[in-house]
Motif scaffolding. Structure first.
Motif, PDB file in Angstrom:
ATOM      1  N   THR A  59      79.560  35.955 126.320  1.00  0.00           N
ATOM      2  CA  THR A  59      78.780  36.257 125.116  1.00  0.00           C
ATOM      3  C   THR A  59      79.560  35.939 123.840  1.00  0.00           C
ATOM      4  OG1 THR A  59      79.606  38.528 125.132  1.00  0.00           O
ATOM      5  CG2 THR A  59      77.518  38.128 126.255  1.00  0.00           C
ATOM      6  N   ASN A  60      80.794  35.422 124.001  1.00  0.00           N
ATOM      7  CA  ASN A  60      81.657  35.236 122.830  1.00  0.00           C
ATOM      8  C   ASN A  60      81.646  36.498 121.973  1.00  0.00           C
ATOM      9  OD1 ASN A  60      83.403  34.007 120.982  1.00  0.00           O
ATOM     10  ND2 ASN A  60      81.717  33.125 119.801  1.00  0.00           N
ATOM     11  N   ALA A  61      81.981  37.607 122.605  1.00  0.00           N
ATOM     12  CA  ALA A  61      81.874  38.912 121.955  1.00  0.00           C
ATOM     13  C   ALA A  61      82.711  38.986 120.679  1.00  0.00           C
ATOM     14  CB  ALA A  61      82.309  40.002 122.934  1.00  0.00           C
ATOM     15  N   GLY A  62      82.252  39.783 119.752  1.00  0.00           N
ATOM     16  CA  GLY A  62      82.943  39.966 118.483  1.00  0.00           C
ATOM     17  C   GLY A  62      83.657  41.298 118.455  1.00  0.00           C
ATOM     18  N   GLY A  63      83.158  42.214 117.647  1.00  0.00           N
ATOM     19  CA  GLY A  63      83.787  43.521 117.569  1.00  0.00           C
ATOM     20  C   GLY A  63      84.442  43.735 116.235  1.00  0.00           C
ATOM     21  N   SER A  64      85.355  44.699 116.199  1.00  0.00           N
ATOM     22  CA  SER A  64      85.856  45.199 114.923  1.00  0.00           C
ATOM     23  C   SER A  64      87.076  44.466 114.388  1.00  0.00           C
ATOM     24  CB  SER A  64      86.206  46.682 115.060  1.00  0.00           C
ATOM     25  OG  SER A  64      85.096  47.396 115.548  1.00  0.00           O
ATOM     26  N   ASN A  65      87.701  43.577 115.182  1.00  0.00           N
ATOM     27  CA  ASN A  65      88.921  42.919 114.714  1.00  0.00           C
ATOM     28  C   ASN A  65      88.735  41.439 114.412  1.00  0.00           C
ATOM     29  OD1 ASN A  65      90.415  45.228 114.825  1.00  0.00           O
ATOM     30  ND2 ASN A  65      91.469  44.751 116.728  1.00  0.00           N
ATOM     31  N   VAL A  66      87.497  40.997 114.404  1.00  0.00           N
ATOM     32  CA  VAL A  66      87.230  39.567 114.227  1.00  0.00           C
ATOM     33  C   VAL A  66      87.751  39.070 112.882  1.00  0.00           C
ATOM     34  CG1 VAL A  66      85.400  37.845 114.035  1.00  0.00           C
ATOM     35  CG2 VAL A  66      85.258  39.628 115.771  1.00  0.00           C
ATOM     36  N   VAL A  67      87.689  39.928 111.875  1.00  0.00           N
ATOM     37  CA  VAL A  67      88.116  39.518 110.535  1.00  0.00           C
ATOM     38  C   VAL A  67      89.568  39.031 110.560  1.00  0.00           C
ATOM     39  CG1 VAL A  67      88.744  41.877 109.838  1.00  0.00           C
ATOM     40  CG2 VAL A  67      88.143  40.205 108.103  1.00  0.00           C
ATOM     41  N   ARG A  68      90.382  39.556 111.480  1.00  0.00           N
ATOM     42  CA  ARG A  68      91.764  39.066 111.556  1.00  0.00           C
ATOM     43  C   ARG A  68      91.991  38.087 112.702  1.00  0.00           C
ATOM     44  NH1 ARG A  68      97.414  42.307 110.562  1.00  0.00           N
ATOM     45  NH2 ARG A  68      98.645  40.422 110.279  1.00  0.00           N
ATOM     46  N   TYR A  69      91.409  38.352 113.876  1.00  0.00           N
ATOM     47  CA  TYR A  69      91.778  37.584 115.075  1.00  0.00           C
ATOM     48  C   TYR A  69      90.687  36.632 115.571  1.00  0.00           C
ATOM     49  CZ  TYR A  69      95.697  40.872 115.393  1.00  0.00           C
ATOM     50  OH  TYR A  69      96.826  41.599 115.128  1.00  0.00           O
ATOM     51  N   GLY A  70      89.516  36.651 114.988  1.00  0.00           N
ATOM     52  CA  GLY A  70      88.437  35.791 115.473  1.00  0.00           C
ATOM     53  C   GLY A  70      87.706  36.402 116.656  1.00  0.00           C
ATOM     54  N   SER A  71      86.606  35.746 117.062  1.00  0.00           N
ATOM     55  CA  SER A  71      85.813  36.196 118.203  1.00  0.00           C
ATOM     56  C   SER A  71      86.534  35.846 119.502  1.00  0.00           C
ATOM     57  CB  SER A  71      84.434  35.534 118.169  1.00  0.00           C
ATOM     58  OG  SER A  71      83.763  35.873 116.980  1.00  0.00           O
ATOM     59  N   THR A  72      85.922  36.206 120.635  1.00  0.00           N
ATOM     60  CA  THR A  72      86.555  35.967 121.926  1.00  0.00           C
ATOM     61  C   THR A  72      86.952  34.494 122.098  1.00  0.00           C
ATOM     62  OG1 THR A  72      85.133  37.713 122.787  1.00  0.00           O
ATOM     63  CG2 THR A  72      86.374  36.441 124.392  1.00  0.00           C
ATOM     64  N   ARG A  73      86.096  33.593 121.649  1.00  0.00           N
ATOM     65  CA  ARG A  73      86.384  32.161 121.748  1.00  0.00           C
ATOM     66  C   ARG A  73      87.789  31.821 121.255  1.00  0.00           C
ATOM     67  NH1 ARG A  73      82.835  28.496 122.142  1.00  0.00           N
ATOM     68  NH2 ARG A  73      81.140  29.749 121.304  1.00  0.00           N
ATOM     69  N   GLY A  74      88.170  32.398 120.134  1.00  0.00           N
ATOM     70  CA  GLY A  74      89.469  32.092 119.537  1.00  0.00           C
ATOM     71  C   GLY A  74      90.634  32.700 120.290  1.00  0.00           C
ATOM     72  N   LEU A  75      90.356  33.526 121.275  1.00  0.00           N
ATOM     73  CA  LEU A  75      91.413  34.209 122.016  1.00  0.00           C
ATOM     74  C   LEU A  75      91.607  33.612 123.399  1.00  0.00           C
ATOM     75  CD1 LEU A  75      90.277  37.847 121.101  1.00  0.00           C
ATOM     76  CD2 LEU A  75      92.024  36.472 119.963  1.00  0.00           C
ATOM     77  N   CYS A  76      90.898  32.534 123.696  1.00  0.00           N
ATOM     78  CA  CYS A  76      90.907  31.974 125.049  1.00  0.00           C
ATOM     79  C   CYS A  76      91.546  30.588 125.065  1.00  0.00           C
ATOM     80  CB  CYS A  76      89.466  31.880 125.557  1.00  0.00           C
ATOM     81  SG  CYS A  76      89.327  31.164 127.197  1.00  0.00           S
ATOM     82  N   LEU A  77      92.500  30.400 125.956  1.00  0.00           N
ATOM     83  CA  LEU A  77      93.124  29.080 126.134  1.00  0.00           C
ATOM     84  C   LEU A  77      92.530  28.348 127.328  1.00  0.00           C
ATOM     85  CD1 LEU A  77      96.885  29.995 125.574  1.00  0.00           C
ATOM     86  CD2 LEU A  77      95.397  28.733 124.013  1.00  0.00           C
ATOM     87  N   GLY A  78      92.388  29.053 128.441  1.00  0.00           N
ATOM     88  CA  GLY A  78      91.961  28.391 129.676  1.00  0.00           C
ATOM     89  C   GLY A  78      90.830  29.143 130.344  1.00  0.00           C
ATOM     90  N   LEU A  79      90.094  28.426 131.183  1.00  0.00           N
ATOM     91  CA  LEU A  79      88.896  28.995 131.788  1.00  0.00           C
ATOM     92  C   LEU A  79      88.703  28.407 133.188  1.00  0.00           C
ATOM     93  CD1 LEU A  79      86.967  30.875 130.217  1.00  0.00           C
ATOM     94  CD2 LEU A  79      85.462  28.914 129.874  1.00  0.00           C
ATOM     95  N   GLU A  80      88.174  29.235 134.078  1.00  0.00           N
ATOM     96  CA  GLU A  80      87.734  28.741 135.383  1.00  0.00           C
ATOM     97  C   GLU A  80      86.253  29.074 135.500  1.00  0.00           C
ATOM     98  OE1 GLU A  80      89.874  29.366 139.517  1.00  0.00           O
ATOM     99  OE2 GLU A  80      88.434  30.974 139.165  1.00  0.00           O
ATOM    100  N   VAL A  81      85.462  28.077 135.900  1.00  0.00           N
ATOM    101  CA  VAL A  81      84.011  28.258 135.921  1.00  0.00           C
ATOM    102  C   VAL A  81      83.456  27.731 137.239  1.00  0.00           C
ATOM    103  CG1 VAL A  81      81.832  27.622 134.800  1.00  0.00           C
ATOM    104  CG2 VAL A  81      83.884  27.926 133.415  1.00  0.00           C
ATOM    105  N   VAL A  82      82.580  28.513 137.863  1.00  0.00           N
ATOM    106  CA  VAL A  82      81.828  28.003 139.013  1.00  0.00           C
ATOM    107  C   VAL A  82      80.533  27.409 138.474  1.00  0.00           C
ATOM    108  CG1 VAL A  82      80.612  28.589 141.133  1.00  0.00           C
ATOM    109  CG2 VAL A  82      82.849  29.613 140.655  1.00  0.00           C
ATOM    110  N   LEU A  83      80.347  26.117 138.755  1.00  0.00           N
ATOM    111  CA  LEU A  83      79.190  25.394 138.229  1.00  0.00           C
ATOM    112  C   LEU A  83      77.947  25.653 139.084  1.00  0.00           C
ATOM    113  CD1 LEU A  83      81.035  22.019 137.551  1.00  0.00           C
ATOM    114  CD2 LEU A  83      80.448  23.784 135.883  1.00  0.00           C
TER     115      LEU A  83
END
Lengths: 452, 452
Positions: A140-164
């Motif tokens: 959901t690319n969650a946000g929350g209360s610290n986005v103003v400093r650290y960004g949404s979940t997207r900005g906190l992720c380097l790598g991903l594993e996905v089942v297609l």
């Protein structure tokens, strides 16, 4: 099909009928589920095998994490519900590289605790942190209360594993901060709410724990003053504002009514703000800035947390939001974002137009004001569906007219589909459909969500 | 087709034959272009009209900005080259919101200057900043010397306008920091090198100008020491390291040979580092940290810039890289990224394997060490294509074996196609092909690039 799934995950991890009750409930009460069954795979290989079986049988899958979403993104109506809850292992934390490698079912609070043991933080935080799982936060690319400093979940992720949708595993579990080797597939799956694939693991960024926090609850005359307070605090702290949360009068009234146990440590009015700075010796800049703003009349009253207990109380006030909001029905809840310089205009226009539409309606708004992100929620006087839709249309319409977004941090799920169809550019919607069609031609993945 | 294009942009903005010479040259000398014609539209509507004409005629388009790429991403061989150079207007700068709205043809340096007038910065910077254009920076997700603090171009972009292969205009020109209203289309076009559409405009983030810079050139015994220096400076400055650039002995030797005008202000050895901190009063933490590291033997010698002129000299040394690199051919240049803790291992392994393959080869490496991003460049002793390929395979092979990426910041273009086909997961490549096929079924957009 269910027998084949049982053979993959073991019979005790396929739930049917009444056993699914715990997965059918929904925070909002609006999107209860009736899954064909609930499947709880133990690892990525099992997820992949289940997806292949369901796809081959012409079925469909609704992935679910902590089931704390607010837009009906995990509502199942005859689909296989695939819960990531057993994939809850934090594989490793690398303190020097500031990285956590986690499975999708890790509860957000567990990751907070694990990072804390290394004097690090995973900054994503919101009220449901004790139940929300990382896979859902990413989906959901969650946000929350610290986005103003650290960004949404997207900005906190380097790598991903996905089942297609094909059951293949797309391994993008990189620890690199720079990688231009082809299209940015990672960010396509983040925020896709499981409609393009199932996120099974991730490499996440950690950050040094701020050496301290300075937290305050304050009362301002209005939103214009609040923005000036935000700018002054950013300047005085070198951009250390981690949360800047707006609670108007109606929020504080309902809080007093439903959570009398929470003592509010100051006299509040039209515009209550919770602010937190993170860093070394932030108490002085916070106290001095607020004192000086008080002389200018921009701050009416303020309390600084003098202990961790007082800080917790201030946070508890803010985080009671989801709980006190649903104490009355019907409710029209929204998750809109407008450019910062337009927040006061947004609020004024919405209030004026709602007054015309339903003079007796009340609201219970809360906003991540530092991001321009409002959860403007209205209790209309009657629950005629057309009326509820008209109320929503007022808020969405004002948002779009100001260059805003009708979905800031909760996602689209099922609840925002009609709004998206109405307000998003037909060209963007066409591109979304092309991508969905290319990656999930059989419509196996969370059908009927995100893409109108 | 060309007549129809002339009718759109005006005859003087369609170049043919010898008039295309200026667009056919290529920095690297490896990817000269022979376009059918060069078209210079004045605005987005003209770009869209040209795309429709070319697509209807079964032709193809190679978009070009400053033509400073290093991977052959703008090589045209019979395609229509579409230059964004006339779309060079900075539409607006909003100092309070810290946003610049620009057309794709804006030269990076022009945006630096325009932001500077508001005491703001656009932090993206690299050697070619005087020619590179924003559209190209976005299309390649360009990196450069400040990524360690501000991230790559992707992280600096809020909104985007793209002309699709259909000739439709996808308007995503939002100024919002939070928007979850559907798939993340923006990040799909960023870094796609024009293969999915043509970026015509963008909303970019600006940042407060650091109140000062502290810049030093230093000599360390080896890469292990350099990483300790990086950590010490990050800790002492609260994460204010904006550049941390590695220049080994061979770099400094070739610099002395080809740029004797640049006076290097200290005795260099195996490991020269250029470091810059941005912020208030950073001179003291820089000087004190380096002095203390010198006592520990981790710094052998260091010079701090005492004036803006000295700072410029230090930057000029680093930015001479592209120029001095191509003073000898053949060259195998790379753009690889490895996890930070593996940089010393990477260098040692590559050197050992190259010594086996071509004992007389020399190299001229430069690295954005703070990101683990090496431009490891080799001058092999002979230019047999198979030998050049073998040299590249050594560097790529070591990179991949260490969990790295074979394209960190320059992109894929044409030069990395074979490497991508060899080292990227077939599943990821299949997803890339599905997306390319869905968004550009006629292969109109920059064919033969990025997707092997």
């Amino acid at each position: 099909m269910i027998d084949a799934i049982r053979a993959i995950v073991g019979p005790s991890h396929v739930l049917e009928g009444a056993d699914c009750a715990g997965y059918s409930r929904d925070w909002t009460g609006v999107y209860p589920s009736e899954p064909l069954c609930v499947v709880r795979p133990a690892n990525t290989a099992e997820v992949a095998a289940v997806v292949r079986v369901v796809a081959d049988a012409g079925g469909a899958i609704v992935p679910v994490g902590g089931n704390t979403g607010l837009v009906g993104g995990t509502q199942a109506r005859g689909e296989v519900m695939l819960s990531l809850e057993r994939m809850s292992r934090i594989r490793t934390i690398k303190p020097d590289a500031r990285i956590a490698v986690v499975e999708a079912g890790v509860v957000l609070q567990s990751l907070h605790d694990a990072a804390d043991a290394h004097d690090l933080i995973f900054p994503l935080t919101f009220g449901a942190k004790g139940s929300a799982r990382i896979g859902g936060c990413l989906s959901t690319n969650a946000g929350g209360s610290n986005v103003v400093r650290y960004g949404s979940t997207r900005g906190l992720c380097l790598g991903l594993e996905v089942v297609l949708a094909s059951g293949e595993v797309l391994d993008m579990m990189t620890e690199l901060h720079k990688d231009n080797s082809g299209y940015d597939l990672r960010d396509l799956f983040i925020g896709a709410e499981g409609t393009l694939g199932i996120i099974t693991a991730a490499v996440l960024k950690l950050f040094p724990k701020p050496v301290g926090y300075a937290t305050a609850l304050l009362s301002a005359p209005d939103l214009g003053a609040a923005l000036k307070i935000l700018r002054a605090l950013q300047a005085a702290s070198g951009g250390a504002v981690e949360a800047f949360e707006y609670m108007p009068r109606n929020f504080m009234q309902r809080l007093a009514q439903h959570r009398p146990d929470l003592t509010v440590p100051l006299k509040t009015g039209d515009c209550t703000i919770m602010v937190e700075l993170g860093g070394l010796d932030m108490d002085a800049p916070l106290a001095e800035t607020l004192a000086s703003l008080m002389e200018e009349g921009l701050v009416l009253d303020a309390t600084l947390a003098a202990s961790e207990a007082q800080r917790s109380t201030i946070w508890a006030i803010r985080e009671a939001s989801a709980e006190i909001k649903f104490t009355q029905l019907p409710i029209v809840d929204t998750d809109v974002c407008v450019p910062l310089e337009k927040v006061a205009l947004f609020e004024a226009e919405v209030q004026a137009r709602l007054a015309e539409l339903d003079a007796e309606a009340t609201d219970i708004t809360v906003a991540h004001l530092g991001d321009g992100n409002f959860h403007y929620a209205v209790y209309p006087t009657h629950d005629d569906p057309a009326h509820l839709e008209a109320v929503r249309a007022v808020i969405d319409g004002v948002t779009v007219s100001l260059g805003g977004s009708i979905s800031a941090e909760h996602g689209v799920g099922r609840s925002q589909l009609a709004t998206l169809a109405r307000h998003k550019s037909p060209i963007a919607l066409a591109v979304m459909r092309q991508i969905k069609g290319a990656l999930d031609p059989g419509n196996v993945m969370n059908p009927g969500k995100v893409v109108p």
